[in-house]
Design a protein around this motif. Structure first.
Motif, PDB file in Angstrom:
ATOM      1  N   ARG A 100       0.946  -1.289  -0.120  1.00 25.17           N
ATOM      2  CA  ARG A 100       0.072   0.049  -0.136  1.00 25.17           C
ATOM      3  C   ARG A 100       0.883   1.191   0.004  1.00 25.17           C
ATOM      4  O   ARG A 100       1.765   1.212   0.680  1.00 25.17           O
ATOM      5  CB  ARG A 100      -0.939   0.053   1.321  1.00 25.17           C
ATOM      6  N   SER A 154       0.835   5.333   0.399  1.00 23.98           N
ATOM      7  CA  SER A 154       0.320   6.625   0.816  1.00 23.98           C
ATOM      8  C   SER A 154       0.888   7.698  -0.086  1.00 23.98           C
ATOM      9  O   SER A 154       2.264   7.996   0.414  1.00 23.98           O
ATOM     10  CB  SER A 154       0.211   6.792   2.338  1.00 23.98           C
ATOM     11  N   ASP A 160      -7.480   3.334  -3.543  1.00 18.17           N
ATOM     12  CA  ASP A 160      -8.421   2.813  -2.128  1.00 18.17           C
ATOM     13  C   ASP A 160      -9.420   3.568  -1.672  1.00 18.17           C
ATOM     14  O   ASP A 160      -9.320   4.580  -2.050  1.00 18.17           O
ATOM     15  CB  ASP A 160      -7.164   2.365  -1.272  1.00 18.17           C
ATOM     16  N   ASP A 191      -4.367   6.816  -0.772  1.00 16.11           N
ATOM     17  CA  ASP A 191      -3.927   5.376  -0.562  1.00 16.11           C
ATOM     18  C   ASP A 191      -4.181   4.786  -1.810  1.00 16.11           C
ATOM     19  O   ASP A 191      -5.379   4.901  -2.697  1.00 16.11           O
ATOM     20  CB  ASP A 191      -4.550   4.767   0.493  1.00 16.11           C
ATOM     21  N   LYS A 192      -3.103   3.921  -2.304  1.00 14.39           N
ATOM     22  CA  LYS A 192      -3.480   3.115  -3.785  1.00 14.39           C
ATOM     23  C   LYS A 192      -2.857   1.777  -3.229  1.00 14.39           C
ATOM     24  O   LYS A 192      -1.499   1.823  -3.104  1.00 14.39           O
ATOM     25  CB  LYS A 192      -2.837   3.567  -4.722  1.00 14.39           C
ATOM     26  N   THR A 193      -3.223   0.522  -3.359  1.00  8.28           N
ATOM     27  CA  THR A 193      -2.732  -0.627  -3.206  1.00  8.28           C
ATOM     28  C   THR A 193      -2.567  -1.661  -4.541  1.00  8.28           C
ATOM     29  O   THR A 193      -1.658  -2.334  -4.780  1.00  8.28           O
ATOM     30  CB  THR A 193      -3.412  -1.563  -2.132  1.00  8.28           C
ATOM     31  N   THR A 198       1.305  -5.021   3.187  1.00  7.71           N
ATOM     32  CA  THR A 198       0.025  -5.408   3.889  1.00  7.71           C
ATOM     33  C   THR A 198       0.039  -6.734   4.353  1.00  7.71           C
ATOM     34  O   THR A 198      -0.673  -7.212   5.257  1.00  7.71           O
ATOM     35  CB  THR A 198      -1.185  -5.139   2.959  1.00  7.71           C
TER      36      THR A 198
END
Length: 498
Positions: A155, A157, A212, A284-286, A306
């Protein structure tokens, strides 16, 4: 003074030894080609030799190692940049075709396929490497510019900064109908009286989509007081098209699927006067797809694994200039790298994605119209149902006109963005070219310096062989003469006078 035979013998032996040493000294000069064999032979020559050898070694390092390596790096970089510029020209051609022509479905499919391939290739050029080192990633030469594989467990940020000029006006269609809205055979029949309409909104487009659903943090400066103002956005889905692009005046809608922040009018009026970096957004991007640009090369961000056990405390990346400099001559350094952020941006990929989404919207609407036409032709459809279906088709035709208009606008925006991007890449190529020319000039100067320094070193250290041979011949003659004279002196004894 009384001269004894012993005195004469000792003097002769001393002279023979001196002449032999002289002959040996000249023999060593002749054999080695050097003026001195040890520092004590001539301290001045020795000190000068040390300085000149150091100078020659340094020039040789610059000329034969540093500069060729820098040139190779820059040639690889320039080649990649020219490839990007060529791809942008092809993208511009595709956008131009879409903006000026009436497109059939096959035409659109062809453009979509070409744009997808060219977008992928532009970002793939960002992975260009020289001797196993990625050339566009600053100090992180062992980390690729893009994700080489799909990433689902890390993840990010991401902190982005914007100015008020980054706020755009975006046009969408609201009030679209679906085939499922046609509820024939039920007690509630949709009369499709309301036509689809165009909605204009203010938005900030983030660098990534498919984000996210975590609520991002947003802050900007109050245009009057200059104090920071925090805004908590509403997380909405792009499928809620009637509300997603129509926020309340003081609200902000966050659409994770498209990576957009839709601003209410009051928020827009407050943000639009902000200067560069005053609008700060962290999200956020996962899920990253293969070929996506890695955020750590472009933004201040934090990564967290994660799936890590124990929990990953996170890794922080700070956004900064990362110039790789080579020392190309005495006390002179040259930046040899071009950073990805200066040449390969998210904007062109986002423009292409928006065109592809607009094409998909048109295709979906055409599909709905085809379904309605099939129902109209069905022998099982009653006259009353045909009236409703014709009304639905009328509204879908309106929707198609609106979406085709938006598609044309997207192609036009793509043209403008591509031209800006090409101008940016051209400036980067020109900058790299000017640095390369400077490198060539330095190489030419070092070539002359290396020749001159080696000549000075040779003049200082190397013996003049012609002079050495003359001196050696003279010394040999003197040595033989001293031997001959000594032989005559030593052979005289008292017996010679009896």
């Amino acid at each position: 003074m009384r001269i004894t035979n012993k005195m004469m013998t000792n003097n002769s032996l001393s002279n023979i030894n001196k002449n032999k040493n002289r002959l040996n000294y000249l023999d060593q000069q002749y054999s080695t080609g050097k003026k001195i064999q040890k520092p004590s032979d001539d301290p001045i020559v020795a000190v000068r030799a040390l300085k000149l050898r150091t100078t020659v070694a340094e020039i040789d390092q610059y000329y034969n190692k540093n500069i060729p390596d820098a040139m190779s790096w820059m040639e690889v970089t320039e080649s990649a940049l020219k490839n990007i510029n060529s791809i942008l020209t092809n993208i511009h051609t595709q956008f131009n075709q879409g903006a000026n022509d009436t497109l059939s479905k096959s035409d659109r499919d062809s453009i979509v396929k070409n744009l997808q391939e060219m977008k992928s290739q532009i970002y793939q050029e960002g992975n260009t490497n020289y001797a196993g080192r990625y050339v566009f990633t600053g100090y992180k030469t062992n980390t690729s510019l893009i994700f080489n594989e799909e990433s689902l467990d890390t993840r990010y940020s991401i902190a982005e900064s914007f100015s008020g000029t980054a706020i755009e006006t975006v046009t969408t269609v609201a009030g679209s109908y679906k085939i499922s809205d046609y509820n024939a055979g039920t007690s509630t029949v949709n009369d499709f009286a309301t036509a689809p309409n165009v909605v204009e909104s203010y938005r900030i487009r983030l660098s990534y989509d498919q984000l996210d659903t975590t609520v991002p943090t947003i802050s900007y400066k109050d245009p009057v007081t200059g104090d920071p103002v925090a805004v908590t956005p509403n997380v909405v889905s792009v499928t809620d098209s009637d509300t997603a692009y129509s926020p309340a005046a003081g609200a902000v809608n966050f659409i994770p699927e498209t990576g957009e922040l839709i601003l209410g009018k009051d928020v827009y009026n407050a943000m639009r006067l902000n200067q560069t970096g005053d609008i700060k957004i962290t999200y956020d991007k996962t899920n990253f797809e293969k070929g996506d640009l890695r955020p750590e090369h472009y933004f201040t961000c934090t990564t967290v694994d994660t799936k890590a056990v124990p929990p990953d405390p996170g890794t922080n990346y700070k956004f900064e200039d990362q110039k790789i400099q080579y020392e190309i001559t005495f006390n002179q350094k040259l930046t040899i790298n071009t950073q990805g952020k200066d040449a390969i941006s998210h904007s062109i990929g986002r423009e292409i994605d928006e065109v592809l989404a607009a094409v998909e919207d048109v295709t979906i609407t055409e599909g709905k119209i085809e379904e309605v036409e099939k129902l109209l032709k069905s022998p099982h459809t009653t006259e009353e149902e045909k009236v409703v279906l014709n009304k639905l088709k009328e509204q879908l035709d309106t929707e198609l006109v609106l979406k085709n208009s938006i598609l044309q606008d997207k192609f036009g925006a793509g043209l403008t963005e591509t031209e800006k991007y090409q101008e940016k890449v051209s400036i980067v190529i020109a900058d790299a070219g000017s640095r390369y020319v400077r490198l060539q000039l330095t190489e030419s100067r070092l070539d002359s310096q290396l020749v001159d320094s080696k000549e000075l070193m040779s003049n200082n250290e190397d013996a003049d062989l012609a002079e050495v041979i003359i001196n050696y011949t003279a010394a040999e003659t003197i040595y033989n003469a001293s031997l001959n004279a000594a032989s005559k002196i030593v052979k005289n004894t008292l017996l010679d006078f009896i």
